[in-house]
Write an enzyme that holds these catalytic residues in place. Structure first.
Site, PDB file in Angstrom:
ATOM      1  N   PHE A 375       0.508  -0.944   0.049  1.00  0.00           N
ATOM      2  CA  PHE A 375      -0.400  -0.335   0.091  1.00  0.00           C
ATOM      3  C   PHE A 375       0.983   1.247   0.046  1.00  0.00           C
ATOM      4  O   PHE A 375       0.449   2.096   0.719  1.00  0.00           O
ATOM      5  CB  PHE A 375      -0.733   0.029   1.218  1.00  0.00           C
ATOM      6  CG  PHE A 375      -1.263  -1.288   1.693  1.00  0.00           C
ATOM      7  CD1 PHE A 375      -2.279  -2.256   0.025  1.00  0.00           C
ATOM      8  CD2 PHE A 375      -1.642  -1.593   2.556  1.00  0.00           C
ATOM      9  CE1 PHE A 375      -3.134  -2.972   0.834  1.00  0.00           C
ATOM     10  CE2 PHE A 375      -2.307  -2.956   3.011  1.00  0.00           C
ATOM     11  CZ  PHE A 375      -3.257  -4.216   1.569  1.00  0.00           C
ATOM     12  N   CYS A 376       2.211   1.583  -0.649  1.00  0.00           N
ATOM     13  CA  CYS A 376       3.124   2.620  -1.014  1.00  0.00           C
ATOM     14  C   CYS A 376       2.896   3.296   0.756  1.00  0.00           C
ATOM     15  O   CYS A 376       3.030   3.962   1.246  1.00  0.00           O
ATOM     16  CB  CYS A 376       2.245   3.797  -0.940  1.00  0.00           C
ATOM     17  SG  CYS A 376       1.892   3.152  -3.392  1.00  0.00           S
TER      18      CYS A 376
END
Length: 453
Positions: A375-376
């Site tokens: 999710f970055c």
């Protein structure tokens, strides 16, 4: 059998109309089903109100600020009115600037370019990469993940107490985690920052679509957010807040619109006088439709009523969390614990499952769209999974075949446009996959788990 009760709270409003609510998708097992979009934390669907407003304006689209024609003048008024609408939505102070950007990432990179010399930046390792990475040209202190809101404030206070008290400093913090959905103690962190002579920027990408964000009430110096998470996916974002650093910094982009006067010098070069308004950082032809769509979304959410919207989302959160808690093999990821206030963003892992495999089965067999990966926010997810936060990983799924352990997670996210049926189907699908397994076989292709054909 669903964990949902038959009678919902009658005080909870219906979901806001969004595009795509009636879209059907094919199932690998045969037939079609209405798509359950549960990836709002990545990009929320457009509100129908936003789409209608954009469609009504589209025939009148024109360039802004420098055109004498009717459509240009109309578009200029619409663009500047959008700026005022966003300022009102955020509770901006009289001397604050609202700059239209491409996204939260663009907003924070813009702010990073305005930092005074020798500025110290303080950022928790728990941030999204949009907040974690733009400060490479500054002296950055990365703070370890706190396990309570109180610990977050104490950690920041200790770090600020050790800094050079005479130089400029900036704290960057999220309002709501894009991994756990947990709310951060923004007001308390702002007070700590200001007590030590630092400024603070709020990454509101995950907060603004779910809760009111008021610059004055939170006492933050800047707010950044993205339109595509605020039900306005037309390629625009916002940086709003104090004007002084923005007015004195070289423009993030050099070009038309940012410059007030350009003259040739005798030595053959050019001299440039830059605007001091928001236009200084909006070079080129502005994304009028993107700005207008954000303003439309701001008005739609305000008119719907935040108390009602928050109550409905909390109802959905409670149902999803109760459903996941009923499955012993599911572990929900959290920094601050089960009682922490949160928005509709929940990440989890399933014992015995590769997260990419699980997400692929939800999509292919149930028509449910979630997200899997890191999710970055790699350091945060690594910490929550108990692995080395410094180990490498990709935003998408790593190269792990179905059934193999993977160091990534599954994220379900929802908001004002999510019907009860979608989260109900999600909870039932999780239970069925865990107890009965996937109905189809899957393989890894280009780092993604996909149905085998």
């Amino acid at each position: 059998m669903s964990v949902f009760t038959a009678a919902a709270d009658q005080s909870v409003c219906a979901p806001l109309p969004v595009l795509g609510r009636d879209v059907t998708v094919p199932l690998v097992t045969g037939g079609e089903v209405t798509y359950a979009a549960l990836d709002y934390a990545a990009s929320a669907p457009a509100l129908q109100r936003v789409w209608d407003d954009v469609a009504a304006y589209a025939p009148y689209y024109g360039s802004v600020h420098r055109g004498a024609g009717y459509l240009s003048q109309l578009s200029t008024d619409l663009f500047e009115n959008a700026r005022r609408a966003v300022a009102e939505f955020l509770g901006c102070r009289a001397d604050d600037q609202v700059v239209f950007t491409r996204s939260t990432t663009d907003s924070l990179n813009l702010l990073a370019r305005t930092l005074p010399a020798d500025c110290q930046v303080f950022v928790f390792e728990t941030e999204h990469h949009a907040s974690l990475l733009p400060w490479q040209n500054a002296h950055v202190t990365y703070l370890n993940a706190p396990r309570t809101p109180r610990q977050a404030v104490a950690t920041l206070e200790r770090a600020l107490a050790d800094r050079d008290p005479h130089g400029p400093a900036l704290v960057c913090v999220t309002g709501a985690s894009n991994v756990t959905g947990e709310l951060w103690p923004v007001r308390e962190l702002a007070a700590a920052a200001h007590a030590h002579g630092a400024r603070i920027v709020l990454d509101a990408a995950q907060l603004a679509p779910h809760h009111p964000v008021d610059i004055r009430d939170l006492d933050v110096d800047w707010v950044a957010f993205s339109g595509h998470k605020l039900y306005a996916p037309f390629g625009s974002g916002v940086l709003a807040g104090r004007a002084d650093w923005l007015r004195t910094a070289e423009p993030y982009l050099a070009g038309g619109g940012a410059s007030r006067k350009v003259t040739r010098r005798q030595d053959g070069g050019v001299d440039v006088e830059w605007h001091e308004s928001a236009a200084r950082h909006e070079a080129g032809s502005p994304n009028v439709i993107g700005a207008y769509s954000i303003a439309s979304a701001c008005k739609a959410l305000t008119e719907a009523g935040w108390d009602t919207l928050v109550a409905r989302e909390q109802h959905l959160i409670a149902e999803v969390r109760a459903g996941l808690a009923a499955v012993p093999q599911v572990k929900v990821l959290s920094l601050f614990g089960d009682d922490a206030p949160r928005v509709g963003v929940i990440s989890f892992v399933v014992e015995g499952w590769n997260s990419s495999h699980f997400a692929a089965a939800l999509s292919a067999e149930y028509g449910i769209g979630v997200r899997d990966g890191l999710f970055c926010a790699h350091p945060l997810v690594r910490t929550l999974l108990g692995s080395d936060p410094q180990s490498q990983g990709e935003c998408g799924a790593p190269e792990a075949a179905p059934g193999e352990k993977s160091l990534n997670a599954i994220r379900v996210s929802f908001g004002a446009g999510t019907p009860d049926e979608h989260v109900e189907r999600f909870v039932d699908a999780v239970k069925e996959l865990v107890t009965e397994g996937a109905k189809w076989t899957y393989r890894t292709e280009d780092g993604r788990c996909v149905p085998a054909v």
